[in-house]
Each structure stands twice: as structure tokens, then as C-alpha cells.
Write an enzyme that holds these catalytic residues in place. Structure first.
Site, PDB file in Angstrom:
ATOM      1  N   GLU A 198      25.513  34.639  22.634  1.00  0.00           N
ATOM      2  CA  GLU A 198      24.327  35.465  22.869  1.00  0.00           C
ATOM      3  C   GLU A 198      23.514  35.764  21.605  1.00  0.00           C
ATOM      4  OE1 GLU A 198      25.162  38.956  25.150  1.00  0.00           O
ATOM      5  OE2 GLU A 198      25.781  37.820  26.901  1.00  0.00           O
ATOM      6  N   GLU A 388      30.064  33.991  30.978  1.00  0.00           N
ATOM      7  CA  GLU A 388      30.390  35.426  31.160  1.00  0.00           C
ATOM      8  C   GLU A 388      29.714  35.933  32.419  1.00  0.00           C
ATOM      9  OE1 GLU A 388      29.627  38.344  28.126  1.00  0.00           O
ATOM     10  OE2 GLU A 388      30.479  37.099  26.542  1.00  0.00           O
TER      11      GLU A 388
HETATM   12  C1  NOJ Z   1      28.039  40.276  26.390  1.00  0.00           C
HETATM   13  C2  NOJ Z   1      28.974  40.033  25.261  1.00  0.00           C
HETATM   14  O1  NOJ Z   1      29.120  38.682  24.962  1.00  0.00           O
HETATM   15  C3  NOJ Z   1      30.316  40.694  25.397  1.00  0.00           C
HETATM   16  O2  NOJ Z   1      30.860  40.795  24.136  1.00  0.00           O
HETATM   17  C4  NOJ Z   1      30.155  42.043  26.083  1.00  0.00           C
HETATM   18  O3  NOJ Z   1      31.331  42.776  26.076  1.00  0.00           O
HETATM   19  C5  NOJ Z   1      29.690  41.795  27.491  1.00  0.00           C
HETATM   20  N1  NOJ Z   1      28.444  41.058  27.486  1.00  0.00           N
HETATM   21  C6  NOJ Z   1      29.520  43.059  28.315  1.00  0.00           C
HETATM   22  O4  NOJ Z   1      28.550  43.863  27.773  1.00  0.00           O
END
Ligand code: NOJ
Length: 478
Positions: A198, A388
């Protein structure tokens, strides 16, 4: 841009063992969701990140990362916690990987902490750090799972931040060195790599809104980091390709389906286009040779002054896949604030009837959004994985070790149905990795939001499989 507007703009981009097998399966029915409908080669995994789970913050020669230092600053983490111990995965990795495998996952996605490998950021390689990831990789393989390695999940060495971090062009050589070391040491066994996690989140939250480490603010700084991170994204891909010719190389993006508040009003439609360019297109399009989406997002025009001769070509790299990370949709509206952007997002609580419909992060549960965003990204023509997807809800650990996380089970079912629909309509989607295996450190939110399918008691570091974990076990094994 002044501090307040930078902050506001930052706010806009902050969009961001006791396994009792097959317990209460009657309540955990599959309905019409069947793993086989996704195809025999579709991969199922769980995703994690070093800072969020490892702990052992200063053990075996590890250096300090920006999250080690940021978390210790007053008022930065909501519950006042830090990452010294986290889930203690550093010592409990065997137990955790055993549990993951017993739930039936094919893939364990994890990240490497740069500061374990190169404690000073560059030059000196810490063998004990390499040994730790060798153990994790070997154990994952021994349990029949594929290790999927993310090179950078937000934990820059503090010593490099002291020199400007991602806003210093030298980061291209620092990062290249780190990638090279990882590729050389792990590339014989790790065949699936992600360069970044991200980039929009760690540049926007870290260098524009200041809500995440290193806590910097300012449009200029942000634009610098966007450009240098984009160059590193492609360079990282090239270094992996050179060292591991048979690797499957990708990178991941935070993505959100953007809708206009009122599609019949041009001003909202334009605002939605800007939000989409900012949240979804800023990092993928340069990698495809399309440049930055300046036309739809004039606020980033200033990035041009950081682009040097030859950079345009260097921004592109032919990734084998992209990872999509999705949690919620975004509704955008025209707004006088912040100036120059003239776009803002509608608050999630305005999108639901009742606040109880929101997740513990205050995010709207919006399963159709994952379908829309898969379809949108499919147009780029690069194979995709969901790297994710998941949700935080308040969980209660019962005396018998059970956690009845009904909302999370429903969340997965609803999102998976939409993922399946996109796939059945022809989207080139090859796998789904849920976020996340166990409750962990949720960055500036601390340990309160629980995203895991395994409950972690942070006092005892005991793991308890939630109903959602059992649901997954049933789904994956039947
Ligand atoms: C994005 C991130 O990559 C991760 O580290 C985070 O915990 C999750 N989303 C949830 O916010």
C-alpha cells in the site's frame, strides 16, 4: 499548502490455541459459497506484517524502525501502546504457522523487517535477522504452505528516516540494496514477492497527514515520496527479476471503489474522479508506463519538479501480478475544503442507518465495493490477487475459549460472494488472502481493533480460534 489544509487532505486519504476443530459447524453454514467455485488453482491465504506481529523489537541485532520510535512518542498511538512485543510472533512462529496450516490455508503472506536484515539501513547485514526469516520460510514450506514475501510493509529504518527517508532521492539506492540482500538470501525458496504494501497509505499517512510514522506533513514532501516510492517500486521489481528469474513478482495497492455522492451533479462526479485518481491510480499507472494521473488530479502537478531525465522510463515495470487490498467503498463529494483539491469524502456514518453497522474502525461494510474495484482494476490487464480483505469488530473471549464473531463471518461471506461474481464474469483473479491471521497491532489505532480470525490474548499471548477461523477451516477443507 498550509498545515491545516495538508492535514485535511491527509484526512481524505486516510481511507486506509485452542483449536477445537469443526466446533458448531451448524451455525457456520457455507450456504452457496463453495471453494471449488473459485477454481482448483485459486490460492487461499492469510496476510500479516512484521511490525504488527513480531515483537522482539531489539533482539538479535535488530535496528530501530520508524514505528519503534513513532509509537513511543506521546499521543501517537490511540491506546498508548507500542510494538515491543506485539504478538511475539518472533518466538511463537512455529505455533502460529502450525495453526495457519491446520486451518487449511495455502499461503502465508508476511513481510520482512528491513531493520532485522540491515540494522543501519544499509551495508552491514545482520545474519541473525536472515536466520530468523530462513526459519520462518523453511517452516512454512515444511507445513505445505507457500511463503509470499512483502519487502516493505511500512517499517523504514529510523537511521534512514533521519536522512529524510522516502523523501530523499537516495532512498532508491538504499532500497535497492535491501531488495538485493533479500533476493539473494531468500530467492532460492521464496517464489512469490510483493515489493510494497500500500504505497498510497504509507506515503499519504506518513508524509502528508502525519497520522502514521514518521509523522511528517506537507504536500511537497508527499509528492517527493510519491515519486521516489514509485521509482523504488519499479526498481525493486527489476532487482527481483534479475536475481530470481522464475519469481512471480507483484506489488500491492490499497483500493476503494469511488462513487459520486450524486451522480447527476457534475461537481460531485468530478470530485469522485479526483478521489479515484488519488486513492486508486497514483501508484499503479506509472508502473504501467501511463505516468501520474495529473490531468484528473491537478493537485499533484508539483510532482513534475522532482522528475529527472530518464525517470519516466524507469517508473515502469512489468509486474506479474498486482495485489488489491480492499476494505470499504468511498463516496466522494465536491467540497470547498481543502482548496485545490475541491473534493472530500462523505463520512462513513452518513452512509449507514445506524453506527452499529460500521466496523470497529468506523468503516462501512460495503461488499459490492470489492466487486466494483476488481472490475475496475481488471481493465489494466494484469493478473490480480486480493492480498488483503477483512474487518475489525469487537470480540469477546468466552470462558470456554470460544469467540462468536458472527459479524466477521458474515463479512467474509458477503465479500467472498462479490469476489466470486467478479471472477465468474471473467476477472483475472487468482487468489484471496484475508487480513488477518491473528489480532495484532493496528498502527495508530493500537491493539484495540481486532482483525484476526484467531483471537490473541495480549496478556498471555495465547491464541484462540474464533468462529470465523472455524468457518474458514470448514470452507477450505470441505
Ligand atoms: C492495510 C494494511 O496493509 C494493514 O497493515 C492494516 O492492518 C490493514 N489494512 C487494516 O487496516
Amino acid at each position: 499548502m498550509d498545515r491545516r489544509s495538508a492535514l485535511k487532505l491527509g484526512g481524505i486519504i486516510a481511507l486506509g490455541l485452542s483449536l477445537k476443530p469443526y466446533r458448531a459447524l451448524a451455525q457456520l453454514s457455507m450456504e452457496d459459497l463453495n471453494k471449488m467455485k473459485f477454481g482448483p488453482d485459486f490460492l487461499w491465504g492469510t496476510a500479516t506484517a512484521a511490525t504488527q506481529i513480531e515483537g522482539a523489537w531489539n533482539e538479535d541485532g535488530k535496528g530501530l524502525s520508524i514505528w519503534d520510535t513513532f509509537a513511543k512518542k506521546e499521543g501517537k498511538i490511540k491506546d498508548g501502546s507500542n510494538v515491543e512485543v506485539a504478538c511475539d510472533f518472533y518466538h511463537k512462529y512455529e505455533e502460529d504457522i502450525d495453526l495457519m496450516a491446520s486451518l487449511g490455508f495455502d499461503v502465508f503472506r508476511f513481510s520482512v523487517a528491513w531493520t532485522r536484515i540491515l540494522p543501519y539501513g544499509t551495508q552491514y547485514v545482520n545474519q541473525r535477522g536472515i536466520d530468523f526469516y530462513n526459519r520462518v520460510i523453511d517452516y512454512t514450506l515444511a507445513k505445505g504452505m507457500q511463503p509470499w514475501l512483502t519487502l516493505y510493509h511500512w517499517d523504514l529504518p529510523q537511521l534512514l528516516q533521519d536522512k529524510g527517508g522516502w523523501a530523499n532521492r537516495e532512498v532508491i539506492s538504499w532500497f535497492s540494496e535491501y531488495v538485493e540482500v533479500c533476493a539473494k538470501h531468500f530467492g532460492d525458496r521464496v517464489k512469490n514477492w510483493m515489493v510494497f504494501n500500500e504505497p498510497m497509505a504509507f506515503t499519504g499517512l506518513g508524509y502528508l497527514s502525519g497520522m502514521h510514522a514518521p509523522g511528517e506533513r506537507g504536500l511537497n514532501k508527499f509528492l517527493k515520496t510519491v515519486h521516489y516510492v514509485s521509482l523504488c517500486q519499479a526498481e525493486g521489481g527489476r532487482i527481483l527479476r534479475k536475481n530470481i528469474p522464475d519469481a512471480n513478482i507483484g506489488t500491492t495497492f490499497s483500493v476503494t471503489a469511488v462513487e459520486a455522492k450524486d451522480p447527476s451533479k457534475k461537481k460531485h462526479v468530478i470530485a469522485a474522479r479526483k478521489a479515484d485518481a488519488m486513492f486508486n491510480r497514483l501508484f499503479i499507472e506509472p508502473s504501467l508506463g501511463m505516468g501520474y494521473p495529473i490531468e484528473d488530479l491537478p493537485i499533484i502537478k508539483g510532482i513534475e519538479k522532482f522528475i529527472e531525465e530518464g525517470d519516466k522510463e524507469k517508473l515502469a515495470f512489468k509486474f506479474d501480478f498486482i495485489g488489491l487490498q480492499n476494505y470499504f467503498r468511498t463516496v466522494a463529494k465536491f467540497s470547498l475544503w481543502p482548496p485545490f483539491m475541491w473534493a472530500n469524502v462523505v463520512k462513513a456514518e452518513k452512509l449507514v442507518k445506524d453506527k452499529s453497522e460500521l466496523t470497529a474502525m468506523g468503516w462501512e461494510v460495503s461488499p459490492k465495493g470489492i466487486y466494483d474495484i476488481i472490475k475496475q482494476f481488471d481493465k489494466y490487464g494484469v493478473p490480480m490477487y486480493i492480498t488483503e480483505n477483512g474487518a475489525a469488530f469487537e470480540d469477546h473471549l468466552n470462558a470456554d475459549g470460544s469467540v462468536h464473531d458472527v459479524k466477521r463471518v458474515q463479512f467474509f461471506k458477503d465479500y467472498l460472494k462479490n469476489v466470486l461474481q467478479a471472477k465468474e464474469e471473467g476477472a483475472d483473479l487468482r487468489g484471496y488472502f484475508l487480513w488477518t491471521f491473528m489480532d495484532n497491532f493496528e498502527w495508530a489505532e493500537g491493539y484495540e481493533p481486532r482483525f484476526g480470525i484467531v483471537y490473541n490474548d495480549f496478556n498471555t499471548q495465547r491464541r484462540y480460534v474464533k468462529d470465523s477461523g472455524l468457518w474458514w477451516q470448514n470452507f477450505l477443507k470441505n
